[in-house]
Design an enzyme around this catalytic site. Sequence first.
Site, short mmCIF file in Angstrom:
data_model
loop_
_atom_site.label_atom_id
_atom_site.label_comp_id
_atom_site.label_asym_id
_atom_site.label_seq_id
_atom_site.Cartn_x
_atom_site.Cartn_y
_atom_site.Cartn_z
N ASP A 194 0.82 -1.21 0.00
CA ASP A 194 0.00 0.00 0.00
C ASP A 194 0.85 1.27 0.00
OD1 ASP A 194 -2.32 1.60 0.29
OD2 ASP A 194 -2.12 1.58 2.47
N GLU A 438 3.15 -8.44 7.01
CA GLU A 438 1.88 -9.03 6.58
C GLU A 438 2.01 -9.98 5.39
OE1 GLU A 438 -1.13 -6.05 6.07
OE2 GLU A 438 -1.16 -5.51 8.18
N TYR A 491 -7.01 -3.34 12.31
CA TYR A 491 -7.77 -2.13 11.96
C TYR A 491 -9.24 -2.31 12.30
CZ TYR A 491 -3.57 -0.35 9.74
OH TYR A 491 -2.30 0.12 9.52
N GLU A 527 0.66 -1.87 14.15
CA GLU A 527 -0.11 -0.91 13.35
C GLU A 527 -1.53 -0.84 13.91
OE1 GLU A 527 -0.36 -1.53 9.09
OE2 GLU A 527 1.79 -1.98 8.95
C1 GCB Z 1 -1.52 -2.43 6.65
C2 GCB Z 1 -0.22 -2.37 5.94
C3 GCB Z 1 0.16 -0.94 5.55
C4 GCB Z 1 -1.07 -0.22 5.03
C5 GCB Z 1 -2.11 -0.16 6.12
C6 GCB Z 1 -3.41 0.50 5.64
O1 GCB Z 1 -1.83 -3.38 7.31
O2 GCB Z 1 0.85 -2.97 6.65
O3 GCB Z 1 1.18 -0.98 4.61
O4 GCB Z 1 -0.77 1.05 4.55
O5 GCB Z 1 -2.42 -1.44 6.56
O6 GCB Z 1 -3.59 1.69 5.83
O7 GCB Z 1 -4.22 -0.20 5.05
#
Ligand code: GCB
Length: 630
Positions: A194, A438, A491, A527
């Site tokens: 990403d 990931e 997330y 994260e």
């Molecule tokens: C993740 C990734 C990261 C992305 C982020 C997102 O899990 O490791 O590279 O930018 O989520 O914002 O989706």
Amino acid sequence: SMKGSGGAISLHLDGMLFPRESSSREIKELNGLWNFRADHSLNRNLGFEQAWYKSRLAESGPVIDMPVPASYNDITQDPRLRDFIGWVWYEREVLVPSGWVSEETRVVLRVGSAHYYSVVWVNGIKVMEHEGGHLPFEAEIVEVLRNNPGGACRITIAVNNTLTLQTLPPGTIQHIDDPTRYPADYVVQNTNFDFFNYAGLHRPVMLYTTPKAYVDDITVLTTFADNIGLLSYQVSVLGSPNPTVTVTLTDKDGRCVASSTGPSGVIKVTDANLWWPYLMHENPGYLYSMGVSWAAFIVGSVYEDVYALPVGIRTVQVTNTQFLINNKPFYFHGVNKHEDADIRGKGLDWPLMVKDFNLLKWLGANSFRTSHYPYAEEIMQMADRHGIVVIDECPGVGIKDIRSFGNASLSHHLAVMDELVRRDKNHASVVMWSVANEPAAEMPPAGFYFKTLMAHTKSLDPTRPVTFITDSNFARDKGAPYVDVICVNSYFSWYHDPGHLEVIPFQLNTQFENWYGKYQKPIIQSEYGADVVPGLHTDPPMMFTEEYQKMVLQNYHDVFDRKRKEYVIGELIWNFADFMTAQTVTRVVGNKKGIFSRQRHPKAGAFLLRERYWRLANETGLLPVGARYP
Ligand code: GCB
């Protein structure tokens, strides 16, 4: 019981010391304007067919100005260059001082990084090739210069950004041949990561000299007992059969505090100043200078080489529930970053770098992860000097396709770890290696792949813990058995149950209990976060507003505060700043999960995080109470 004691860093490569001037070494930086041309031919191979490296680039076609270091993508207004796939050509002429072209001198051409594959010629003669977009490479070129008296030196570098299933990061090239729906020769680069696949000469290019017999590599391992610091060092000198090596250790005030002779040994420092993280000590980031020299007297002349390496004395250790630096519990309150900014893309930029460190300190952050590739050495040196702790990640991001778990991928991944450890082994700030982000860790081949990769990394460096970052199911993750610290990304209320903040306390608690229950290893939330388009506001909070990001953070923090009393050892926000990505329906001119905008202006989340990080520093650090907000 220090993890560091008794270990040795073992590498089978020549050294890759950062070029530093000394009484025996000179540097010529080649930053600035280079000539540039993208090879727009159909097969992208015209440059090789016509041997563009054989004469001045302007003779084989039109050239444009291209700054170095910088990504080339955002420099012009041409969308074909922004989204270019294939070979681009850089060229620059330089005059080499006549004193450099001698029997006693090595002249080395060094590229800080070029994404992704590079071929380098000097005066039309190929001097090196390198695969991998984030690590330095170099070649001796004095022989080539000798054939060309007068000092003219034409450097040509062809760089190809194509990613395949065997590159790191991996990608696939897709040709679509459907004249009813696509233009002829329609090609796209697909990736599973990403961030925008910026390319070009991203870091400084330079020429430097050393004597013919020279200090090729230095490895330093440190520990301490009571007030005595112990540095075991190993120096490799190339070009001399029996070098007499002298090592001196100088403190911050320029006083010599210890010395030793011989290519390896242990230096004792009484009343040692340890290297401490920012906010854990009133004098963080303490560095000694280790002067390494080699000298010989041959027929009336002195031959010598001198190199000064900054070193910090510190230890790192992991228990079932803690991360210890200098035997004290360390809690990571920090950020994930990218090398990313307007116009320059991933090019090293001094104002940006210093601004980012100032923002980290303002925020009260004590750490960052080099998501998702090794950062510039200049950044690592800043981290050493400011006491910012680093989780050093290799470019193993987006390994999702089962074909990227094969032998070709694995052996390249092992080689990249060799190069990364070789480059960064002496940085006090680096406390852990991350071999991937990931990956598809639930796939059958992932077990052997990560077992091999992590064992290899540990054999290279037995002093630092090793991890990878996972978003897999705790019960099915095949890499997690081999890590020292579990690093989890999640997330909640964003990609899952979007808009439902009320799930966070449940899902996050379950996440931690599951992982700890299965592995009894300390956990970092590597994260978490939410996108914000700066300036959007709603109440009640809705996705993409400043209020929603604040509420996501707040809900995560409540759980962290319970679990950090048990086994959670850190939290790294995704992300420090907004950054560019490929164009997709979920991205609004890039990823907006920054707590700072891409221009480094704070969003509401930055102020919330600042309150929290300074409070955590006061609770968990060794700072006097009331040292908040300097
Ligand atoms: C993740 C990734 C990261 C992305 C982020 C997102 O899990 O490791 O590279 O930018 O989520 O914002 O989706």
